[in-house]
Design a protein around this motif. Sequence first.
Motif, PDB file in Angstrom:
ATOM      1  N   GLU A  14      -9.162 -39.118 -14.253  1.00 52.67           N
ATOM      2  CA  GLU A  14      -9.577 -38.109 -15.218  1.00 52.67           C
ATOM      3  C   GLU A  14      -8.470 -37.070 -15.306  1.00 52.67           C
ATOM      4  N   GLY A  15      -8.049 -36.704 -16.508  1.00 54.00           N
ATOM      5  CA  GLY A  15      -6.898 -35.832 -16.672  1.00 54.00           C
ATOM      6  C   GLY A  15      -5.624 -36.651 -16.694  1.00 54.00           C
ATOM      7  N   THR A  16      -4.507 -35.988 -16.376  1.00 55.67           N
ATOM      8  CA  THR A  16      -3.200 -36.658 -16.418  1.00 55.67           C
ATOM      9  C   THR A  16      -2.477 -36.490 -15.103  1.00 55.67           C
ATOM     10  N   LEU A  17      -2.214 -37.604 -14.430  1.00 55.69           N
ATOM     11  CA  LEU A  17      -1.438 -37.554 -13.195  1.00 55.69           C
ATOM     12  C   LEU A  17       0.023 -37.269 -13.515  1.00 55.69           C
ATOM     13  N   PRO A  18       0.638 -36.267 -12.882  1.00 59.27           N
ATOM     14  CA  PRO A  18       2.057 -36.019 -13.114  1.00 59.27           C
ATOM     15  C   PRO A  18       2.879 -37.249 -12.734  1.00 59.27           C
ATOM     16  N   PRO A  19       3.709 -37.787 -13.630  1.00 66.69           N
ATOM     17  CA  PRO A  19       4.516 -38.972 -13.297  1.00 66.69           C
ATOM     18  C   PRO A  19       5.388 -38.761 -12.069  1.00 66.69           C
ATOM     19  N   ARG A  36       1.722 -44.082  -9.046  1.00 65.34           N
ATOM     20  CA  ARG A  36       3.036 -44.427  -9.585  1.00 65.34           C
ATOM     21  C   ARG A  36       3.004 -44.274 -11.110  1.00 65.34           C
ATOM     22  N   ASP A  37       3.969 -43.462 -11.610  1.00 66.40           N
ATOM     23  CA  ASP A  37       4.179 -43.332 -13.059  1.00 66.40           C
ATOM     24  C   ASP A  37       2.901 -42.973 -13.802  1.00 66.40           C
ATOM     25  N   GLY A  38       2.139 -42.033 -13.255  1.00 64.39           N
ATOM     26  CA  GLY A  38       0.945 -41.569 -13.934  1.00 64.39           C
ATOM     27  C   GLY A  38      -0.279 -42.434 -13.740  1.00 64.39           C
ATOM     28  N   ARG A  39      -0.215 -43.442 -12.858  1.00 66.51           N
ATOM     29  CA  ARG A  39      -1.338 -44.336 -12.608  1.00 66.51           C
ATOM     30  C   ARG A  39      -1.719 -44.290 -11.130  1.00 66.51           C
ATOM     31  N   ALA A  40      -3.000 -44.559 -10.874  1.00 68.47           N
ATOM     32  CA  ALA A  40      -3.469 -44.705  -9.497  1.00 68.47           C
ATOM     33  C   ALA A  40      -3.597 -46.206  -9.235  1.00 68.47           C
ATOM     34  N   GLU A  41      -2.551 -46.794  -8.636  1.00 72.59           N
ATOM     35  CA  GLU A  41      -2.457 -48.256  -8.535  1.00 72.59           C
ATOM     36  C   GLU A  41      -3.457 -48.852  -7.564  1.00 72.59           C
ATOM     37  N   GLY A  97     -19.908 -40.347  -2.643  1.00 71.10           N
ATOM     38  CA  GLY A  97     -18.691 -40.753  -3.324  1.00 71.10           C
ATOM     39  C   GLY A  97     -17.561 -39.780  -3.054  1.00 71.10           C
ATOM     40  N   ALA A  98     -16.348 -40.122  -3.520  1.00 73.36           N
ATOM     41  CA  ALA A  98     -15.185 -39.281  -3.249  1.00 73.36           C
ATOM     42  C   ALA A  98     -14.169 -39.415  -4.365  1.00 73.36           C
ATOM     43  N   GLU A  99     -13.292 -38.426  -4.453  1.00 75.28           N
ATOM     44  CA  GLU A  99     -12.191 -38.464  -5.406  1.00 75.28           C
ATOM     45  C   GLU A  99     -10.988 -37.745  -4.816  1.00 75.28           C
ATOM     46  N   LEU A 100      -9.826 -38.102  -5.313  1.00 76.18           N
ATOM     47  CA  LEU A 100      -8.604 -37.403  -4.963  1.00 76.18           C
ATOM     48  C   LEU A 100      -8.366 -36.336  -6.025  1.00 76.18           C
ATOM     49  N   LEU A 101      -8.374 -35.058  -5.609  1.00 79.30           N
ATOM     50  CA  LEU A 101      -8.116 -33.959  -6.521  1.00 79.30           C
ATOM     51  C   LEU A 101      -6.619 -33.676  -6.566  1.00 79.30           C
ATOM     52  N   VAL A 102      -6.094 -33.410  -7.752  1.00 75.96           N
ATOM     53  CA  VAL A 102      -4.712 -32.973  -7.934  1.00 75.96           C
ATOM     54  C   VAL A 102      -4.772 -31.626  -8.629  1.00 75.96           C
ATOM     55  N   LEU A 103      -4.352 -30.577  -7.911  1.00 75.98           N
ATOM     56  CA  LEU A 103      -4.383 -29.217  -8.430  1.00 75.98           C
ATOM     57  C   LEU A 103      -2.973 -28.698  -8.638  1.00 75.98           C
ATOM     58  N   ASP A 104      -2.797 -27.841  -9.637  1.00 70.78           N
ATOM     59  CA  ASP A 104      -1.559 -27.088  -9.796  1.00 70.78           C
ATOM     60  C   ASP A 104      -1.539 -26.026  -8.699  1.00 70.78           C
ATOM     61  N   GLN A 110      -7.180 -27.603 -11.991  1.00 70.58           N
ATOM     62  CA  GLN A 110      -7.225 -29.041 -11.753  1.00 70.58           C
ATOM     63  C   GLN A 110      -6.421 -29.765 -12.818  1.00 70.58           C
ATOM     64  N   VAL A 111      -5.448 -30.559 -12.361  1.00 68.88           N
ATOM     65  CA  VAL A 111      -4.585 -31.336 -13.245  1.00 68.88           C
ATOM     66  C   VAL A 111      -5.185 -32.716 -13.492  1.00 68.88           C
ATOM     67  N   ALA A 112      -5.703 -33.313 -12.431  1.00 67.53           N
ATOM     68  CA  ALA A 112      -6.264 -34.660 -12.540  1.00 67.53           C
ATOM     69  C   ALA A 112      -7.156 -34.928 -11.340  1.00 67.53           C
ATOM     70  N   SER A 113      -7.962 -35.958 -11.457  1.00 64.23           N
ATOM     71  CA  SER A 113      -8.709 -36.465 -10.316  1.00 64.23           C
ATOM     72  C   SER A 113      -8.739 -37.989 -10.394  1.00 64.23           C
ATOM     73  N   VAL A 114      -8.717 -38.613  -9.227  1.00 62.44           N
ATOM     74  CA  VAL A 114      -8.768 -40.072  -9.130  1.00 62.44           C
ATOM     75  C   VAL A 114     -10.082 -40.441  -8.458  1.00 62.44           C
ATOM     76  N   ARG A 115     -10.910 -41.200  -9.164  1.00 63.80           N
ATOM     77  CA  ARG A 115     -12.186 -41.611  -8.589  1.00 63.80           C
ATOM     78  C   ARG A 115     -11.938 -42.737  -7.594  1.00 63.80           C
ATOM     79  N   LEU A 116     -12.364 -42.532  -6.364  1.00 67.62           N
ATOM     80  CA  LEU A 116     -12.171 -43.526  -5.315  1.00 67.62           C
ATOM     81  C   LEU A 116     -13.347 -44.499  -5.297  1.00 67.62           C
ATOM     82  N   PRO A 117     -13.108 -45.728  -4.845  1.00 69.88           N
ATOM     83  CA  PRO A 117     -14.144 -46.767  -4.955  1.00 69.88           C
ATOM     84  C   PRO A 117     -15.246 -46.660  -3.921  1.00 69.88           C
ATOM     85  N   ARG A 118     -15.114 -45.690  -3.010  1.00 74.09           N
ATOM     86  CA  ARG A 118     -16.145 -45.566  -1.985  1.00 74.09           C
ATOM     87  C   ARG A 118     -16.177 -44.129  -1.470  1.00 74.09           C
ATOM     88  N   ARG A 119     -17.232 -43.831  -0.729  1.00 69.53           N
ATOM     89  CA  ARG A 119     -17.307 -42.573  -0.009  1.00 69.53           C
ATOM     90  C   ARG A 119     -16.208 -42.534   1.057  1.00 69.53           C
TER      91      ARG A 119
END
Length: 435
Positions: free
Chosen positions: A25-30, A65-70, A396-403, A409-418
């Motif tokens: 969600e949002g844009t991961l800085p490349p 990598r390059d704006g994606r959560a691989e 559940g859990a997510e990786l937050l990316v903050l300025d 909040q710049v972006a968040s990555v939804r993780l597949p598990r708690r």
Amino acid sequence: MTASYLTGRLAPVPDEIDAIDLPVEGTLPPELTGRYFRNGPNPRPGEDGGHWFVGHGMIHGIRLRDGRAEWYRNRWVRTTRFAGAPYVHERGVDLAAVPANTHVIRHADKILALVENGLPYEMTPELDTVGPCDFGGRLATAMTAHPKEDPITGELHFFGYGWAAPYLTYHRLSADGELVESRPVDVPGPTMAHDFAITEHHVVWLDLPVVFDFDLVGRGMPYRWDDAYGARLGVMSRRTGDVRWFEIDPCYVFHVGNASEDEHGRVVVDAVRYSPGAFCGFWPTIGGAANPAAHTGGAALHRWTLDPATGVAKDEPLDDLDVEFPTINETRTGLTSRYIYAVGKGAIVKYDTANGTSRAHQTGERSPGEAVFVPASGARAEDEGWLLSIAGTEHGAELLVLDASDLAQVASVRLPRRVPAGFHGSWIPDDVPGA
């Protein structure tokens, strides 16, 4: 009654999984191209070591990598204890049998999972366990989970502590990972020395009244508060090894934000300070049925100014908010650092120590973990970069990316598990060996 560290946000996960192409969600800085790893205790199903701090280490990793959560993956650190080896055998304590469950760092060409009372364990960038690391047989003590890398020299400073003399030993790794110095430090007895600090010319020791007690061995963490021990900070010359001690009011510190030298030659230490009452109220809950995350008050950001001209330590609170896990832009380690980031209840907090202000990013019901600072390439300001933090609930859990400059909040990555609440982590960019 089930211990709290096996339930809710602290509950371990039962297995290792892999997931690819995570939702963003949002844009991961490349520019964030690398791996975020975070360590913490995670007993295997059916295990209960009697204390939150003693579970097997599990590292949770997210590949950006390059704006994606691989990918996301989680892996136990496979120490000899994980394979069933006893911690104590006929030849004494086996430092390779301690769960490496507290931190994960990269130094020279090695990724190391750390715990303060055992050997580091080398991991691959894919989170496979290589094995224990004693730096060519030269490391004869445990290694702290809180080493400090000097951003100027590239050296890694660390220490080991234990229940037998010498109770405290200072170590130094070269920038290329060779153990080049080991030096005993004289202290009165065995204490729980969780953290320390470095400045440009000094090492700062925390000699505080939480002591080893043989009667508690086998009953969780064998350490207790001891009013008789006293409390002091030591300033050791990195050149000569001479230590000058400063008496302070009794307290405990798990985590230092930073330390530096001011223009008058004084050493300034910023850390999260527990009052005696706060520590003694919090410590028993970690190994019992109460929730260690529910302790109230007393753990706040504090400053000591150690003046070698007078031999006096001045102490002052920087805030009264209950926080933990202070972090900084680590390119400032040992130098004057204006900004400190910490975790409060449902919030990530940024302190401006120059003007005494703070601001917070509220995470609501999601409990945030330690916020790791990642500097922007070519940054001109100390707070130009991002903060990475795993936040979650018991579901559940997510990786937050903050300025890092304004905590937006710049972006968040939804993780597949708690992801269980854990301890410390690191950002490992792709421009390092082995990435």
